[in-house]
Design a protein around this motif. Structure first.
Motif, PDB file in Angstrom:
ATOM      1  N   ALA A 218      -6.142  81.410 -51.344  1.00 50.47           N
ATOM      2  CA  ALA A 218      -7.504  81.960 -50.348  1.00 50.47           C
ATOM      3  C   ALA A 218      -8.782  80.913 -50.598  1.00 50.47           C
ATOM      4  O   ALA A 218      -9.332  80.451 -49.564  1.00 50.47           O
ATOM      5  N   GLY A 219      -8.741  80.578 -51.520  1.00 49.24           N
ATOM      6  CA  GLY A 219      -9.819  79.394 -52.000  1.00 49.24           C
ATOM      7  C   GLY A 219      -9.536  77.960 -51.611  1.00 49.24           C
ATOM      8  O   GLY A 219     -10.531  77.197 -51.399  1.00 49.24           O
ATOM      9  N   GLU A 220      -8.264  77.729 -51.626  1.00 51.99           N
ATOM     10  CA  GLU A 220      -7.879  76.440 -51.122  1.00 51.99           C
ATOM     11  C   GLU A 220      -7.848  76.231 -49.563  1.00 51.99           C
ATOM     12  O   GLU A 220      -8.277  75.236 -48.974  1.00 51.99           O
TER      13      GLU A 220
ATOM     14  N   ALA B 245      -2.218  71.664 -63.406  1.00 49.82           N
ATOM     15  CA  ALA B 245      -1.988  72.972 -63.935  1.00 49.82           C
ATOM     16  C   ALA B 245      -3.322  73.469 -64.865  1.00 49.82           C
ATOM     17  O   ALA B 245      -3.594  72.775 -65.665  1.00 49.82           O
ATOM     18  N   VAL B 246      -3.658  74.550 -64.533  1.00 50.60           N
ATOM     19  CA  VAL B 246      -5.106  75.028 -65.023  1.00 50.60           C
ATOM     20  C   VAL B 246      -4.772  76.292 -65.640  1.00 50.60           C
ATOM     21  O   VAL B 246      -4.339  77.246 -65.062  1.00 50.60           O
ATOM     22  N   VAL B 247      -4.910  76.646 -66.692  1.00 50.23           N
ATOM     23  CA  VAL B 247      -4.506  77.829 -67.488  1.00 50.23           C
ATOM     24  C   VAL B 247      -5.780  78.599 -67.540  1.00 50.23           C
ATOM     25  O   VAL B 247      -6.896  78.190 -68.173  1.00 50.23           O
ATOM     26  N   THR B 248      -5.784  79.615 -66.668  1.00 50.20           N
ATOM     27  CA  THR B 248      -7.181  80.552 -66.502  1.00 50.20           C
ATOM     28  C   THR B 248      -7.055  81.804 -67.412  1.00 50.20           C
ATOM     29  O   THR B 248      -5.707  82.038 -67.983  1.00 50.20           O
ATOM     30  N   ALA B 249      -7.926  82.596 -67.473  1.00 48.86           N
ATOM     31  CA  ALA B 249      -7.831  83.931 -68.369  1.00 48.86           C
ATOM     32  C   ALA B 249      -6.912  84.668 -67.847  1.00 48.86           C
ATOM     33  O   ALA B 249      -6.224  85.291 -68.600  1.00 48.86           O
ATOM     34  N   PRO B 250      -6.913  84.899 -66.544  1.00 47.24           N
ATOM     35  CA  PRO B 250      -5.603  85.933 -65.894  1.00 47.24           C
ATOM     36  C   PRO B 250      -4.311  85.559 -66.414  1.00 47.24           C
ATOM     37  O   PRO B 250      -3.429  86.453 -66.655  1.00 47.24           O
ATOM     38  N   LEU B 251      -3.938  83.975 -66.197  1.00 45.47           N
ATOM     39  CA  LEU B 251      -2.721  83.626 -66.543  1.00 45.47           C
ATOM     40  C   LEU B 251      -2.346  83.705 -68.062  1.00 45.47           C
ATOM     41  O   LEU B 251      -1.281  83.951 -68.553  1.00 45.47           O
ATOM     42  N   ALA B 252      -3.417  83.685 -68.993  1.00 47.63           N
ATOM     43  CA  ALA B 252      -3.286  83.818 -70.221  1.00 47.63           C
ATOM     44  C   ALA B 252      -2.875  85.284 -70.736  1.00 47.63           C
ATOM     45  O   ALA B 252      -2.236  85.482 -71.517  1.00 47.63           O
ATOM     46  N   VAL B 253      -3.662  86.142 -70.138  1.00 46.43           N
ATOM     47  CA  VAL B 253      -3.138  87.608 -70.072  1.00 46.43           C
ATOM     48  C   VAL B 253      -1.810  88.062 -69.776  1.00 46.43           C
ATOM     49  O   VAL B 253      -1.096  88.528 -70.361  1.00 46.43           O
TER      50      VAL B 253
ATOM     51  N   ALA C 293       1.974  91.696 -65.696  1.00 43.96           N
ATOM     52  CA  ALA C 293       2.064  90.239 -65.656  1.00 43.96           C
ATOM     53  C   ALA C 293       2.314  89.751 -64.337  1.00 43.96           C
ATOM     54  O   ALA C 293       1.552  88.861 -63.930  1.00 43.96           O
ATOM     55  N   TYR C 294       3.299  90.336 -63.740  1.00 44.72           N
ATOM     56  CA  TYR C 294       3.780  89.976 -62.439  1.00 44.72           C
ATOM     57  C   TYR C 294       2.297  90.426 -61.397  1.00 44.72           C
ATOM     58  O   TYR C 294       2.265  89.430 -60.719  1.00 44.72           O
ATOM     59  N   VAL C 295       1.573  91.449 -61.334  1.00 43.52           N
ATOM     60  CA  VAL C 295       0.680  91.627 -60.614  1.00 43.52           C
ATOM     61  C   VAL C 295      -0.629  90.863 -60.788  1.00 43.52           C
ATOM     62  O   VAL C 295      -1.026  90.299 -60.030  1.00 43.52           O
ATOM     63  N   ILE C 296      -0.795  90.461 -62.015  1.00 45.13           N
ATOM     64  CA  ILE C 296      -1.839  89.545 -62.399  1.00 45.13           C
ATOM     65  C   ILE C 296      -1.638  88.096 -61.772  1.00 45.13           C
ATOM     66  O   ILE C 296      -2.655  87.574 -61.308  1.00 45.13           O
ATOM     67  N   VAL C 297      -0.465  87.751 -62.061  1.00 50.01           N
ATOM     68  CA  VAL C 297       0.023  86.157 -61.405  1.00 50.01           C
ATOM     69  C   VAL C 297      -0.100  86.361 -59.873  1.00 50.01           C
ATOM     70  O   VAL C 297      -0.753  85.414 -59.347  1.00 50.01           O
ATOM     71  N   ARG C 298       0.372  87.370 -59.252  1.00 53.53           N
ATOM     72  CA  ARG C 298       0.304  87.350 -57.823  1.00 53.53           C
ATOM     73  C   ARG C 298      -1.158  87.317 -57.298  1.00 53.53           C
ATOM     74  O   ARG C 298      -1.608  86.906 -56.474  1.00 53.53           O
ATOM     75  N   ARG C 299      -2.007  88.239 -57.887  1.00 50.92           N
ATOM     76  CA  ARG C 299      -3.355  88.406 -57.594  1.00 50.92           C
ATOM     77  C   ARG C 299      -3.980  87.148 -57.841  1.00 50.92           C
ATOM     78  O   ARG C 299      -4.822  86.587 -56.730  1.00 50.92           O
TER      79      ARG C 299
END
Length: 86
Positions: free
Chosen positions: A82-84, A12-20, A69-75
């Motif tokens: 898509a990257g995987e 699990a990696v916490v990125t900036a969008p998830l922190a926001v 928060a929902y929109v950020i996490v879904r995006r």
């Protein structure tokens, strides 16, 4: 020795969008738990003491922050998937 599950183990990696997104969810809790900041009667708004209208103001604010928060996490999830696939 046990083998990792099929597909490898993901960390699990916490990125900036998830922190926001986490901040958007934590902000209403912090605002409501800090009772001394709004435990007073003034200023009144259309005859309603500050104590009550401040709490009611947080209902739509919390809704908007939860949607954000929902929109950020879904995006973030969509971009990660898509990257995987590449």
């Amino acid at each position: 020795m046990t083998e990792p599950p099929e597909g490898g183990s993901r960390r699990a990696v916490v990125t900036a969008p998830l922190a926001v997104a986490g901040l958007c969810l934590a902000l209403p809790f912090a605002a409501m738990l800090w009772v001394s900041s709004y435990a007073r009667t003034g200023p009144a708004f259309i005859g309603i003491p500050f104590f009550y209208w401040y709490q009611m103001l947080w209902v739509p604010i919390s809704t908007l922050l939860t949607v954000a928060a929902y929109v950020i996490v879904r995006r973030h999830e969509r971009i990660r998937k898509a990257g995987e696939q590449r």
